[in-house]
Structure formats: structure tokens, C-alpha cells
Design an enzyme around this catalytic site. Structure first.
Site, mmCIF file in Angstrom:
data_model
loop_
_atom_site.group_PDB
_atom_site.id
_atom_site.type_symbol
_atom_site.label_atom_id
_atom_site.label_comp_id
_atom_site.label_asym_id
_atom_site.label_seq_id
_atom_site.Cartn_x
_atom_site.Cartn_y
_atom_site.Cartn_z
ATOM 1 N N ASP A 1 0.821 -1.201 0.000
ATOM 2 C CA ASP A 1 0.000 0.000 0.000
ATOM 3 C C ASP A 1 0.862 1.261 0.000
ATOM 4 O OD1 ASP A 1 -2.375 -1.354 -0.026
ATOM 5 O OD2 ASP A 1 -2.723 -1.236 2.130
ATOM 6 N N LYS B 1 -3.516 3.527 -2.529
ATOM 7 C CA LYS B 1 -4.720 4.329 -2.732
ATOM 8 C C LYS B 1 -4.560 5.622 -1.952
ATOM 9 C CE LYS B 1 -7.924 0.427 -3.154
ATOM 10 N NZ LYS B 1 -6.970 -0.648 -2.893
ATOM 11 N N MET C 1 -8.639 8.060 8.849
ATOM 12 C CA MET C 1 -9.009 8.685 7.577
ATOM 13 C C MET C 1 -10.022 9.811 7.785
ATOM 14 S SD MET C 1 -9.253 5.177 5.317
ATOM 15 C CE MET C 1 -10.155 4.298 6.600
#
Length: 468
Positions: free
Chosen positions: A251, A273, A386
Site C-alpha cells: 500500500d 490508494k 481517515m
């Protein structure tokens, strides 16, 4: 090479240790791992040796050393702490051509005791000829982290099947190819995980398979959590699998320091991402994992934090299992605990917070539909992953449900890394804090009274900005 490395079979052999010191106790402790008969000669024993004496294979002779103590002995260690006594032991033992070691005096020894990594029956010995014992200790500690705890079980498992392999597979070359495949394959991994039944079934299938099929073995996938970014926080299993991997699919949030721990010749495929910028969709990642495993590769799917905490590890595991791919999950230190520890914030505290809740502050449609009433409950710590783009809205919804605007908060940016920042304030200021401090990911939002601890407990290397 002055010292020739070898391993001495001490089954039923008599070993003599002269001295009752702490150094003697350390040598006796090592010898107790063998099947030797250990005789300790000393007028008095230290506390540790006194506990060992008379138990197991250790016998104490409460007197001074005598020359006849060397009769019938296979190995001698002198650790009395008296130079005259130890020197005499060395001279008499050498005269009889007996291997003798004087602790910390290699010049008077005919052998040295190496640093050892013990995964019985697998043993690794490290020595520097007595020139750098601290270096030897550091090397041993590093090797310990790379070797699985059940490595000895794997060696015994392989030994169990050696007769069957020899009977079924002709020629040394064929057997070598078989064992090479075995030790790098899913059967060996099952043994290392303690799944003996699955390993035995897989081994029988492997032994009875056609030799031509060995060239195209089935691979496997490990979903590995790399923690918040500091390589020192990797688990032993994560480090081992990263060193053994053929392919690492990682990631964006996996730090450069973590990637430096991957085997140098492993293929690395970034599938990171970021908000509004997905280099590969989740469905594409799933297909890639299956493709690499079916090509016989040992695949590590490397994720920041923990695979099963906002890491989509559950989705990937289900997809792999549905396609018949062997998959294991290696947990990592999740961002909440890693960043809290780095900032000196206890997520729970007997007098302040009796619960902790992890929640995500982002979804494809914006702020996720959460139970804001439950999240605003008193005496708990709320950790938002997030949440940078929705910080102001998160604070507003919590205050609407009754959480005080003065509730302490902390934002931990790049937790555990050298450029970590810890920003403290109160709930009503959360949105403005994120904007004026230009907070960048990765970062977690921590809400609750425990976050006030960051002001006095954050490590010296962290930047603590109090925007109150």
C-alpha cells in the site's frame, strides 16, 4: 580460520565445570540443553548454581578441584574466578588432550563457546574468536528475530517423512528438488503456524504427486500488517515473511523504512490508494493476488497498520479462499495503538476512559453513516481513521449529540516516524486545527480526556503543538 566450527555430541558424556560463580552457572545452563552428565566442582555455589545442583543432570561436588576430576571427562569448563585454579585446570586438561574452555580467556582455551540460536534440532552458532563478544550477541539477537519459533518442529516434521520421500522419489537430484519446494511451500508454512494436521495431509499429497508437477508449485499469500511505519515495530513473523517473499504487493502508507526490510530481489508492486487517486481498484488487487499465487509465488500483501482494521484484509482473505489460495494473516500494530504509544496517550485509563472505539471518517460518499450518539458517549476514547478531510463535520456531529466542545483532542501525524507531529486542542477547534497546521496523512484523530496526556508524556523527538 583459527577456530574450526563443529558440533559436539554430548549424549551421556561427562562434562566438568570447575567453579560456583555466575559465569559457571551460565555455562551449566547451556550444557543443560544437551543430554550430558554435568559435574560441578566447587567449595561453594552461587545462588543460581545452588538451585541447579541436584536437579536433572547436574551433580555438585562440594570441594576444591583435583586432577582426578578429569578422569572419564569429555569436556571441561573452568570458571572458578581464580586465575591459579583455572590455569591449573587448563594445563592438566590440555596435557590429556581434553577440550577445555576458560571463560573470557580464549588464549588459555582449546575451544570457545559460541553465541547460539537454539531451534532444536536446528542450531546456529556465531563466534568472533573471542575478539568481539558484544558483536556476537548483537548478531545472535538479529538472527533470533528472523527465525520462526517453530523452526525445530519443521526440521522434525521433515525428518519424519524422509524415508517416504526416499522411497517415492528416485535420485538425489529429484529429492533435492522436492525438499527445495517443500521448505518454500505451503506445507512448511502450515508447520510453522502449528497446523500439523493440515501439514501432514499436504505432505502426503506432495509426496504422492507426479515429479513433473513439482516445477509448478502452488504459491500462497500472507496478509501482513506493517504497523504505523517504524520498522522496529514489525513482528518477527512479518519480518520473516518479507525476507522470504517472491512478490510484495504494498500500500501507499507502507513507509520506506518498512520496504527496506523486504528481500532485495523480491518484486515490489505498489497498489496504493489515496483520496481521489486509486492506482488499482480493490477488484484488480484481488485478481493480482490470485494470479501471483497461482504462478507459484510466495506473496506478501503488505499493509500499513493491521490488515483487519480498516485495511480490507477481510475482503482479500475471502476472495483468496474462494479461489483456493492458501492465505495467512499476520497482525500488525494498528495506527491507533502505535500512534497513541508514540504520543504518550493511554487509550484507556482507569479514572478517565473505560472504553475505546475505532471508527473511519471517510467513505466513497463522504462522511460514513455512523452511530454518532454512541460515539459521543462519556468516559471513552474515540479514534478516527481517515478523518482529515471531514474533521470539522466529525466535530460538529459529536457536539450535536452532546459531547462537550471543550473535550480534549489530539491529532497524531506520521506517528512513530522521525517526523511525527502531535497536535493538541479541543473538539470545537478540530477543523480549524487541521487546516491551519496543514496536517497531511497518515494521521489519526483522537478524541477524549486521555489525549491531554500528550502534553506531558509525548516523547522528546515529537513536536507538540498546543493550539488552545
Amino acid at each position: 580460520m583459527r577456530y574450526f566450527p563443529l558440533f559436539h555430541d554430548l549424549r551421556n558424556a561427562s562434562c566438568l565445570v570447575v567453579g560456583g560463580t555466575a559465569a559457571a552457572a551460565r555455562k551449566v545452563r547451556l550444557l543443560q540443553r544437551t543430554e550430558a552428565r554435568i559435574h560441578v566442582v566447587a567449595p561453594e555455589l552461587g545462588e543460581e548454581l545452588a538451585e541447579m545442583a541436584g536437579t536433572g543432570n547436574v551433580q555438585w561436588h562440594a570441594r576444591r578441584f583435583r586432577a582426578k576430576d578429569l578422569d572419564g571427562v569429555s569436556l571441561v569448563i573452568a570458571a572458578s574466578g581464580d586465575d591459579r585454579v583455572d590455569g591449573r585446570v587448563s594445563r592438566l586438561a590440555r596435557a590429556r588432550r581434553l577440550p577445555v574452555n576458560l571463560v573470557d580467556r580464549p588464549a588459555q582455551s582449546s575451544f570457545i563457546v559460541p553465541g547460539m540460536v537454539d531451534r532444536d534440532p536446528v542450531t546456529i552458532a556465531i563466534a568472533s574468536g573471542g575478539s568481539a563478544p558484544v558483536l556476537v550477541r548483537q548478531l545472535r539477537e538479529r538472527i533470533e528475530t528472523l527465525l520462526p519459533a517453530r523452526l525445530g518442529d519443521l526440521a522434525r516434521f521433515a525428518d519424519r517423512f524422509r524415508p517416504a520421500v526416499k522411497a517415492m522419489i528416485p535420485g538425489e537430484d529429484g529429492r533435492r528438488r522436492f525438499w527445495t519446494r517443500f521448505f518454500r511451500g505451503s506445507v512448511a508454512e502450515a508447520v510453522l503456524q502449528g497446523n500439523d494436521r493440515s501439514a501432514a495431509e499436504g505432505m502426503l499429497t506432495l509426496v504422492n504427486s507426479a515429479p513433473e508437477s513439482w516445477g509448478n508449485p502452488q504459491g500462497s499469500v500472507a496478509l501482513v500488517g506493517s504497523g504505523p511505519g517504524d520498522p522496529d515495530l514489525l513482528t518477527f513473523r512479518a519480518m520473516r515473511l518479507m525476507q522470504e517473499a517472491d512478490v510484495v504487493i504494498h500500500d501507499r502508507l507502507v513507509s520506506d523504512g518498512i520496504l527496506d526490510c523486504v528481500r532485495r530481489d523480491a518484486e515490489r508492486i505498489p497498489v496504493g490508494k489515496a483520496k481521489g487517486a486509486h492506482s488499482m481498484s480493490q477488484e484488480e488487487i484481488n485478481r493480482l493476488l490470485v494470479q501471483q499465487a497461482r504462478a507459484g509465488k510466495q506473496v506478501v500483501r503488505l499493509k500499513g497498520g493491521d490488515p483487519f482494521i480498516f485495511g480490507r484484509g477481510g475482503e482479500e482473505q475471502a476472495y483468496l479462499q474462494a479461489h483456493g489460495i492458501m492465505v495467512q494473516v499476520v497482525p500488525g500494530i494498528t495506527a491507533a495503538t502505535g500512534c497513541a504509544a508514540a504520543a504518550g496517550i493511554p487509550l484507556t485509563h482507569r479514572d478517565i476512559a473505560s472504553a475505546v472505539t475505532f471508527a473511519t471518517g471517510y467513505s466513497a460518499d463522504g462522511l460514513p453513516d455512523l452511530d454518532w450518539q454512541a460515539l459521543a458517549a462519556a468516559r471513552q476514547t474515540l479514534v478516527i481513521y481517515m478523518g482529515l478531510s471531514n474533521g470539522e463535520e466529525i466535530a460538529r456531529r459529536l457536539m450535536d449529540k452532546g459531547l462537550s466542545a471543550k473535550t480534549p483532542i489530539a491529532v497524531v501525524e506520521k506517528g512513530s516516524l522521525p517526523d511525527q507531529r502531535v497536535l493538541g486542542s479541543h473538539l470545537a477547534d478540530l477543523g480549524d486545527l487541521l487546516q491551519r497546521e496543514s496536517v497531511q496523512g497518515p494521521a489519526v484523530l483522537m478524541i477524549g480526556s486521555v489525549t491531554a496526556s500528550a502534553r506531558k508524556l509525548a516523547p522528546a523527538e515529537a513536536t507538540l503543538a498546543l493550539a488552545v
